[in-house]
Write a protein that holds these residues in place. Structure first.
Motif, PDB file in Angstrom:
ATOM      1  N   SER A 199     -20.591  11.371  29.772  1.00 24.22           N
ATOM      2  CA  SER A 199     -21.641  12.258  30.291  1.00 24.22           C
ATOM      3  C   SER A 199     -21.679  12.086  31.802  1.00 24.22           C
ATOM      4  O   SER A 199     -21.075  11.155  32.332  1.00 24.22           O
ATOM      5  CB  SER A 199     -22.999  11.894  29.684  1.00 24.22           C
ATOM      6  OG  SER A 199     -23.343  10.567  30.025  1.00 24.22           O
ATOM      7  N   THR A 212     -20.310  14.352  25.664  1.00 18.75           N
ATOM      8  CA  THR A 212     -19.327  14.904  24.736  1.00 18.75           C
ATOM      9  C   THR A 212     -18.432  13.748  24.308  1.00 18.75           C
ATOM     10  O   THR A 212     -18.431  12.688  24.919  1.00 18.75           O
ATOM     11  CB  THR A 212     -18.453  15.996  25.390  1.00 18.75           C
ATOM     12  OG1 THR A 212     -17.792  15.417  26.515  1.00 18.75           O
ATOM     13  CG2 THR A 212     -19.295  17.169  25.835  1.00 18.75           C
ATOM     14  N   GLU A 230     -12.519  15.989  31.832  1.00 19.22           N
ATOM     15  CA  GLU A 230     -13.811  16.264  31.188  1.00 19.22           C
ATOM     16  C   GLU A 230     -14.980  16.074  32.162  1.00 19.22           C
ATOM     17  O   GLU A 230     -15.950  16.834  32.132  1.00 19.22           O
ATOM     18  CB  GLU A 230     -13.956  15.374  29.946  1.00 19.22           C
ATOM     19  CG  GLU A 230     -15.254  15.543  29.164  1.00 19.22           C
ATOM     20  CD  GLU A 230     -15.524  16.966  28.663  1.00 19.22           C
ATOM     21  OE1 GLU A 230     -14.593  17.799  28.653  1.00 19.22           O
ATOM     22  OE2 GLU A 230     -16.689  17.234  28.314  1.00 19.22           O
ATOM     23  N   GLN A 234     -17.658  19.047  33.152  1.00 14.67           N
ATOM     24  CA  GLN A 234     -19.119  18.937  33.035  1.00 14.67           C
ATOM     25  C   GLN A 234     -19.804  19.208  34.376  1.00 14.67           C
ATOM     26  O   GLN A 234     -20.829  19.885  34.437  1.00 14.67           O
ATOM     27  CB  GLN A 234     -19.509  17.542  32.520  1.00 14.67           C
ATOM     28  CG  GLN A 234     -19.103  17.316  31.062  1.00 14.67           C
ATOM     29  CD  GLN A 234     -19.626  16.006  30.486  1.00 14.67           C
ATOM     30  OE1 GLN A 234     -20.463  15.349  31.082  1.00 14.67           O
ATOM     31  NE2 GLN A 234     -19.119  15.628  29.312  1.00 14.67           N
ATOM     32  N   VAL A 244     -24.420  20.979  29.358  1.00 12.33           N
ATOM     33  CA  VAL A 244     -23.435  20.346  28.485  1.00 12.33           C
ATOM     34  C   VAL A 244     -24.010  20.325  27.077  1.00 12.33           C
ATOM     35  O   VAL A 244     -25.195  20.036  26.909  1.00 12.33           O
ATOM     36  CB  VAL A 244     -23.167  18.896  28.952  1.00 12.33           C
ATOM     37  CG1 VAL A 244     -22.233  18.185  27.989  1.00 12.33           C
ATOM     38  CG2 VAL A 244     -22.587  18.901  30.370  1.00 12.33           C
TER      39      VAL A 244
END
Ligand code: ADP
Ligand code: MG
Length: 478
Positions: A199, A212, A230, A234, A244
């Motif tokens: 996150s 995630t 990733e 985000q 998200v």
């Protein structure tokens, strides 16, 4: 500009290297034909009952002890219910409310950047089977050989703040389970698999962002790339005013992207309940104490000892102790080399590792044994051979085997330290390169190196460079 901070927590599935499965007697050997290693328990025939594998329990407790965790004397197996073709029982036996290991920590980094990553828990569970697609046309196959393989799931706290920290933690964990001999660490075969939870939040915030989860990425390199990707996804999403969503995503190394796989299940979706087929798992004090006394020297302690006992730089000691096999190899080499630890460290981290990488061999299958490498180093230190010749002998040993002294003898590689013989060669070189000799006499010290090089060349690298230097300096002193 907003300063974003990433927050990462990892769940690692460590496959325990037991002979048989966690609740059955079937073999865990990798690579057999599909469904030849799945017994009645693993394929979930009606009426079967699981029986706990004691070695798996001991391995889990050993891991807990090595990370300073609490070993729960009574832990409970639970059924995690979900439907999937590779899970014929319709549930996975795992541990939920009371795992065998709680707490614990792993150190990463060094000096100023040293940091402790807390481990939340480590629990025992069984692996599922595998779906097969290749070469089956429109159909899928199910291979249940892996079903029931013992796993230790190691769950970290969300303590990592960058992909680099996540990789450092994973490498340390990988090293540790290999030291403990509870896992072979083979990532290609899936013996060490990682799910990464990630996150982002504004730096300085105390609350965690929505995370995630990236599933089953099986190489350190891909994990780092997937995490970087990733995090950026985000950040872009939030900066564009989006949110998200909590979900499981898959990383595709070919496109270097992640895409959604499914919404994240909540624990209540799995309808966990204690497995009535298994009694609570009890581990007695005496057994825990026995396991504690059987712990090997662990990587951090071994690294400190290497620095101390062998006078190595920390970076070398770390490199040498990251893998237990390499550390063992190094220590045996030093013993055989008569204690020449610094030369041995150079050889193991240099020529040896290069050769292993080139031939893609693990240290256990090194084509030059530590005894041979030790003897070779001994011959360098007693000045029988030069370092350059030693490299040549090493390649010879690697490719053809043999014995150090035999090769030196048979190929006439013994270093020339005999001064009469060397004087003669030096004279020849001085008359051949009289111009350079004069330059040295006139004070151009740098040119001496050129002349030493010519003598080395003339003797096929066999001259003792120190002796050559002395003779040349004496002859050319004004
Ligand atoms: P689940 O039961 O869904 O797997 P857990 O609460 O057991 O979830 O957490 C799984 C992993 O996710 C742990 O390693 C934990 O540290 C990590 N984690 C939890 N919340 C966050 C977050 N907000 N950001 C990053 N990692 C997180
Ligand atoms: Mg989980």
């Amino acid at each position: 500009m907003t300063h974003w901070e990433s927050v990462i927590g990892l769940e690692v599935h460590v496959q325990l290297q037991t002979q048989s499965k966690i609740f059955s007697g079937a073999s865990t050997h990798y690579g057999a034909d599909p469904n030849t290693q799945a017994c009645a328990v693993d394929i979930a025939l009606p009426g079967i009952l699981p029986v706990m594998n004691r070695t798996a329990v001991q391995m889990a407790a050993t891991f807990g002890l090595a990370t300073g965790a609490t070993i729960n004397h009574r832990s409970v197996f639970a059924r995690k219910n979900y439907f999937y073709p590779d899970l014929p029982k319709g549930y996975q036996i795992s541990q939920y409310e009371i795992p065998i290991v709680s707490g614990g920590k792993i150190n990463i980094g060094e000096g100023d950047t040293q940091k402790q990553i807390r481990i939340t828990r480590a629990h025992l569970e069984e692996d599922a089977g595998k779906s097969l697609h290749d070469g089956l046309g429109e159909m899928s196959g199910i291979d249940l050989n892996r079903a029931g393989t013992p796993l230790l799931e190691v769950v970290s706290e969300p303590d990592m703040r960058s992909p680099a920290e996540a990789i450092a933690y994973l490498r340390k964990l990988h090293s540790l389970v290999r030291y403990l001999k509870i896992c072979d660490g083979n990532m290609q075969e899936g013996s060490f698999r990682c799910d990464a939870n990630i996150s982002i939040r504004v730096k300085g915030d105390s609350e965690l962002g929505i995370r995630t989860e990236l599933k089953n990425i099986n190489s350190f390199r891909f994990i780092e790339r997937a995490l970087n990707h990733e995090i950026q996804r985000q950040i872009d999403l939030i900066e564009d005013g989006g949110k998200v969503v909590q979900e499981t995503r898959l990383y595709d190394p070919d496109t270097d992207q992640t895409r959604p796989m499914r919404g994240k299940e909540e624990a209540h979706d799995y309808r966990y309940f204690p497995d009535p087929d298994l009694p609570p798992l009890v581990i007695e004090d005496a057994e825990v104490e026995y396991l504690r006394s059987s712990l090997p020297e662990l990587p951090d302690a071994r690294c400190d000892r290497f620095i101390d006992a062998y006078q190595l730089r920390r970076s070398d000691a770390q490199q040498l102790t990251a893998d237990r096999g390499i550390a063992d190899y190094f220590e045996e080499t030093v013993r055989e080399a008569g204690g020449n630890s610094k030369i041995a460290a150079n050889w193991v981290t240099g020529d040896l590792m290069a050769a292993l990488n080139r031939d893609n061999l693990p240290i256990e299958q090194s084509r030059v044994s530590p005894i041979l490498l030790g003897r070779l180093i001994y011959r360098i230190s007693d000045q029988s051979i030069s370092g350059t010749i030693a490299k040549d002998i090493f390649s010879d040993l690697w490719d053809n085997g043999g014995d150090v002294d035999q090769i030196i003898e048979a190929r006439g590689l013994k270093q020339i330290s005999d001064s009469a013989e060397l004087e003669q060669v030096v004279e020849e070189i001085l008359s051949k390169f009289s111009e350079q000799a004069d330059q040295v006499r006139q004070g151009q010290g740098k040119v001496l190196g050129f002349l030493v090089g010519q003598v080395m060349k003339e003797t096929g690298g066999k001259a003792n460079p120190k002796a050559v230097n002395e003779i040349l300096s004496r002859k050319l002193s004004p």
